[in-house]
Design a protein around this motif. Structure first.
Motif, PDB file in Angstrom:
ATOM      1  N   TRP A 153      17.953 -47.839  47.143  1.00 44.99           N
ATOM      2  CA  TRP A 153      17.618 -47.626  48.557  1.00 44.99           C
ATOM      3  C   TRP A 153      18.830 -47.173  49.375  1.00 44.99           C
ATOM      4  N   ALA A 154      20.053 -47.483  48.885  1.00 39.37           N
ATOM      5  CA  ALA A 154      21.252 -47.198  49.672  1.00 39.37           C
ATOM      6  C   ALA A 154      21.399 -45.703  49.959  1.00 39.37           C
ATOM      7  N   HIS A 155      21.111 -44.853  48.982  1.00 40.52           N
ATOM      8  CA  HIS A 155      21.246 -43.417  49.182  1.00 40.52           C
ATOM      9  C   HIS A 155      20.108 -42.856  50.026  1.00 40.52           C
ATOM     10  N   ARG A 156      19.032 -43.611  50.156  1.00 42.13           N
ATOM     11  CA  ARG A 156      17.910 -43.170  50.992  1.00 42.13           C
ATOM     12  C   ARG A 156      18.104 -43.587  52.446  1.00 42.13           C
ATOM     13  N   ALA A 157      18.957 -44.569  52.689  1.00 43.34           N
ATOM     14  CA  ALA A 157      19.266 -45.023  54.048  1.00 43.34           C
ATOM     15  C   ALA A 157      20.760 -45.302  54.129  1.00 43.34           C
ATOM     16  N   PRO A 158      21.592 -44.250  54.107  1.00 41.77           N
ATOM     17  CA  PRO A 158      23.039 -44.453  54.020  1.00 41.77           C
ATOM     18  C   PRO A 158      23.640 -45.194  55.200  1.00 41.77           C
ATOM     19  N   ALA A 159      23.118 -44.990  56.404  1.00 41.64           N
ATOM     20  CA  ALA A 159      23.673 -45.686  57.570  1.00 41.64           C
ATOM     21  C   ALA A 159      23.447 -47.193  57.456  1.00 41.64           C
ATOM     22  N   VAL A 160      22.265 -47.581  56.993  1.00 38.97           N
ATOM     23  CA  VAL A 160      21.975 -49.003  56.800  1.00 38.97           C
ATOM     24  C   VAL A 160      22.862 -49.574  55.694  1.00 38.97           C
ATOM     25  N   ALA A 161      23.091 -48.781  54.652  1.00 38.18           N
ATOM     26  CA  ALA A 161      23.936 -49.247  53.548  1.00 38.18           C
ATOM     27  C   ALA A 161      25.382 -49.445  54.000  1.00 38.18           C
ATOM     28  N   VAL A 162      25.880 -48.568  54.870  1.00 44.16           N
ATOM     29  CA  VAL A 162      27.232 -48.747  55.404  1.00 44.16           C
ATOM     30  C   VAL A 162      27.314 -50.063  56.177  1.00 44.16           C
ATOM     31  N   LEU A 163      26.289 -50.361  56.967  1.00 41.69           N
ATOM     32  CA  LEU A 163      26.254 -51.631  57.693  1.00 41.69           C
ATOM     33  C   LEU A 163      26.255 -52.807  56.725  1.00 41.69           C
ATOM     34  N   ALA A 164      25.529 -52.678  55.614  1.00 39.70           N
ATOM     35  CA  ALA A 164      25.484 -53.754  54.624  1.00 39.70           C
ATOM     36  C   ALA A 164      26.866 -54.002  54.020  1.00 39.70           C
ATOM     37  N   TRP A 165      27.595 -52.933  53.698  1.00 36.40           N
ATOM     38  CA  TRP A 165      28.947 -53.090  53.154  1.00 36.40           C
ATOM     39  C   TRP A 165      29.882 -53.719  54.174  1.00 36.40           C
ATOM     40  N   GLN A 166      29.780 -53.303  55.420  1.00 42.93           N
ATOM     41  CA  GLN A 166      30.619 -53.900  56.462  1.00 42.93           C
ATOM     42  C   GLN A 166      30.282 -55.375  56.640  1.00 42.93           C
ATOM     43  N   GLY A 167      28.990 -55.703  56.574  1.00 41.03           N
ATOM     44  CA  GLY A 167      28.584 -57.101  56.682  1.00 41.03           C
ATOM     45  C   GLY A 167      29.150 -57.953  55.563  1.00 41.03           C
ATOM     46  N   LEU A 168      29.166 -57.417  54.351  1.00 40.70           N
ATOM     47  CA  LEU A 168      29.739 -58.157  53.220  1.00 40.70           C
ATOM     48  C   LEU A 168      31.229 -58.402  53.421  1.00 40.70           C
ATOM     49  N   MET A 169      31.934 -57.407  53.929  1.00 47.83           N
ATOM     50  CA  MET A 169      33.378 -57.558  54.124  1.00 47.83           C
ATOM     51  C   MET A 169      33.683 -58.619  55.175  1.00 47.83           C
ATOM     52  N   VAL A 170      32.959 -58.585  56.289  1.00 49.45           N
ATOM     53  CA  VAL A 170      33.157 -59.596  57.324  1.00 49.45           C
ATOM     54  C   VAL A 170      32.796 -60.971  56.781  1.00 49.45           C
ATOM     55  N   THR A 171      31.709 -61.050  56.031  1.00 51.99           N
ATOM     56  CA  THR A 171      31.283 -62.327  55.457  1.00 51.99           C
ATOM     57  C   THR A 171      32.339 -62.903  54.530  1.00 51.99           C
ATOM     58  N   PHE A 172      32.932 -62.051  53.689  1.00 54.33           N
ATOM     59  CA  PHE A 172      33.945 -62.531  52.755  1.00 54.33           C
ATOM     60  C   PHE A 172      35.146 -63.102  53.491  1.00 54.33           C
TER      61      PHE A 172
END
Length: 302
Positions: free
Chosen positions: A27-46
């Motif tokens: 799904w990440a390549h089908r919704a790249p903007a949402v996927a970027v948010l997901a990666w940023q969320g993981l980094m902040v969470t860590f």
């Protein structure tokens, strides 16, 4: 101790177990903007989970059952903190300093990466004033260089650079499609996201989240720019242009149309897939926002 173990386990889950799964998610390549948010969320969470886990590991017995309130009390920030108590001990200072050190590590790298990017961008802009030729009809600067390449230097006074080789290799429509791709980088301020992931990857070298996060974010940003160009130009036009400029390398601190994962992007452009269902991407957005809050809720508990 149980809280510290739980927070540490959460940090390991976010930093090591989830990134390979997200990198392979279709799904990440089908919704790249949402996927970027997901990666940023993981980094902040860590970062949040690691800082709180370290805090609980070094907490003195005095604050063992106070959670985040204990940390605020040690800092003198809690509402009921007594001003008449004795000065903080070394243990209190350690309770405060340990989690702050975890937070300052990526912040320090962010400052350094920002400075490096601005210095590299300044060098490139200085060279453009010497060798570049303004092309107002394209909103770009032309550089006399044989290799086809198009890239942008984002930031204040942003510039899109086109080489003579690109002008010779591309048709008018192909050129304007790539220029639209580069404008998407400029208007979306993608250079800031690149600096963020670069700082995180340097602060936590060897962490799967750092490696996958940087690689995937760079690729996803190019896909976002591709989608912008596809609003105005046919997929075949953009795909052909991407092939022509794929060999051109953008300088440091620049975003180039050749960019990351050209083959993956070509397949995506030529075989478009439907976006995820609205409920699905809303759920991913909600999870990305909620993930950093979970360790805070755990730490705030008594």
């Amino acid at each position: 101790m149980i809280t510290a173990v739980g927070l540490a386990g959460y940090a390991v889950l976010v930093g090591a177990a989830v990134p390979p799964l997200l990198a392979r998610a279709r799904w990440a390549h089908r919704a790249p903007a949402v996927a970027v948010l997901a990666w940023q969320g993981l980094m902040v969470t860590f970062v949040v989970a690691t800082a709180l886990a370290v805090h609980h590991l070094v907490m003195t017995e005095q604050h063992m059952h106070d959670g985040l309130v204990g940390l605020l009390t040690a800092c003198g920030l809690a509402a009921d903190a007594s001003h008449g108590n004795a000065p903080p001990t070394f243990g209190d200072a350690l309770v405060i300093a340990a989690p702050i050190a975890v937070l300052l590590l990526p912040v320090g790298w962010l400052v350094r990466c920002t400075w490096r990017a601005r210095r590299a961008r300044g060098r490139q802009l200085g060279m453009l004033t010497l060798v570049g030729e303004p092309a107002p009809e394209y909103g770009a600067t032309i550089v006399d260089y044989d290799t086809p390449a198009i890239y942008c230097l984002s930031g204040p006074g942003s510039h899109i650079v086109v080489t003579r080789g690109a002008l010779d290799a591309l048709t008018e429509e192909q050129l304007r499609a790539v220029l639209e791709h580069e404008r998407a980088h400029v208007t979306g301020r993608h250079h800031l996201l690149k600096i963020l992931v670069d700082a995180f990857s340097r602060a936590f070298r060897g962490l799967p989240l750092a490696r996958y996060g940087k690689e995937q974010t760079n690729l996803l940003l190019e896909m976002i720019a591709d989608d912008r160009a596809l609003r105005f130009y046919a997929p075949e036009v953009l795909a052909t242009a991407m092939c022509e400029v794929a060999a051109g390398r953008a300088p440091q601190a620049a975003l180039g149309a050749g960019g990351s994962g050209v083959l993956i992007r070509l397949m995506r452009v030529l075989t478009p897939q439907p976006r995820p269902h609205r409920a699905a991407w809303l759920g991913i957005v909600a999870a990305s926002v909620a993930a950093p809050l979970l360790p805070l809720l755990v730490a705030c508990g008594p």
